[in-house]
Design an enzyme around this catalytic site. Structure first.
Site, PDB file in Angstrom:
ATOM      1  CE  LYS A 155      -3.788  -2.381   2.217  1.00 48.72           C
ATOM      2  NZ  LYS A 155      -4.217  -2.989   3.477  1.00 48.72           N
TER       3      LYS A 155
ATOM      4  CD  GLN B  72      -3.399  -4.544   6.576  1.00 56.64           C
ATOM      5  OE1 GLN B  72      -3.577  -3.473   6.008  1.00 56.64           O
ATOM      6  NE2 GLN B  72      -3.552  -5.696   5.961  1.00 56.64           N
TER       7      GLN B  72
ATOM      8  CG  ASP C 219     -10.269  -0.953   5.050  1.00 60.18           C
ATOM      9  OD1 ASP C 219      -9.814  -1.444   4.006  1.00 60.18           O
ATOM     10  OD2 ASP C 219      -9.746  -1.104   6.173  1.00 60.18           O
TER      11      ASP C 219
END
Ligand code: GUN
Length: 286
Positions: A54, A98, A121
């Site tokens: 990322k 995460q 997300d």
């Protein structure tokens, strides 16, 4: 029939190029680059790999990015306080915590604390609700990435039969909502489904998001179908496997995604798109 490969690596790279151009335009207007914060709890090896990827993507498209590393012993209250601090940081447009999180942390409560406008997300109940109401704001990245791949085939969604295998909150359910939104007739198979093959054999679009190698046999696939493999399982040698029996499926399908190089890069591209969108909306709000 031999299927055409749906090359997620290529489509994702095109997507990143377009985002980079938009970031350059934004910056040339005097705006700051979009900013993404990734919170990494503990040192899970797979999470380290994802977070590094990322970071590289952010660099390539010209985003500001930070990784906040916190110990696995962090408390729920401390992690919620970190999220609150990022919610209040103006140069951060997107926040991603995460997963997976240590067992003592309630991941749902963490998701609930992320400002929905920064929830890149797309896991916050607000953003899932927006998707369900056909007014997506920041939709979940994997299903968004799959839709970009499907779009690239030129498929006619209206009335197409789509089957999703897997009903997880983060992938299967939002995937079904995306397909319903564009006009497909959608069926979802899950762990209580009695005959999954019966659900797949009529599917024009088949999406498997289970994480069980070999689950989808060649004879489960309708000739000419589009087959999207979201499953990723790492074997003892470190090789990645999807849910679909690729060799056999490729003889029946019209389009098929490889694993790796199919959905994975598209999920990351969708994250970059969500972050750019979050930044644009933040600029619009002033
Ligand atoms: N861990 C593996 N994939 C993801 C993802 O898409 N989002 C978050 N937050 N954690 C993950």
């Amino acid at each position: 029939m031999t299927a055409q490969i749906l090359d997620g690596k290529r489509v994702a790279a095109e997507c990143r190029r377009r985002i980079h151009t938009q970031v350059e335009q934004r910056v040339s207007r005097g705006a700051r680059p979009p900013g993404l914060a990734v919170v990494l709890v503990g040192n899970d090896a797979a999470s380290e790999v994802y977070v590094n990827a990322k970071r590289r993507d952010c660099q390539e498209v010209g985003f500001h990015s930070i990784v906040e590393r916190v110990p696995a012993t962090i408390t729920q209250a401390e992690l919620e306080a970190r999220v609150a601090a990022l919610n209040a940081t103006p140069e951060i447009d997107g926040i991603l915590v995460q997963l997976p999180l240590p067992k003592h942390i309630d991941a749902d409560r963490i998701t609930d604390r992320i400002d929905p406008a920064k929830d890149v997300d797309g896991f916050h109940p607000y953003n899932i609700g927006r998707l369900a109401l056909r007014r997506p704001a920041l939709p979940p990245c994997t299903s968004k990435g799959v839709m970009l791949l499907l779009d690239s085939t030129g498929v006619d969604y209206l009335g197409a039969r789509a089957t999703v295998i897997g009903a997880s909150n983060h992938v299967g359910r939002p995937m079904a909502l995306e397909l319903l939104r564009v006009g497909c007739t959608v069926e979802v198979a899950h762990k209580f489904t009695r005959d999954t093959a019966a659900c797949t054999k009529e599917a024009d679009i088949l999406i498997s998001a289970v994480g069980r190698p070999g689950l989808v046999a060649g004879d489960w696939i309708k000739p000419g179908a589009i087959v999207i493999d979201v499953g990723i399982t790492r074997d003892l040698q470190g090789r990645l496997h999807g849910d679909v029996d690729f060799e056999r499926a490729a003889k029946v399908a019209a389009w098929i995604t490889p694993v790796p190089g199919g959905v994975g890069p598209m999920t990351r591209a969708a994250l970059m798109l969500n972050t750019l969108q979050a930044a644009s909306r933040a600029s619009d709000r002033g």
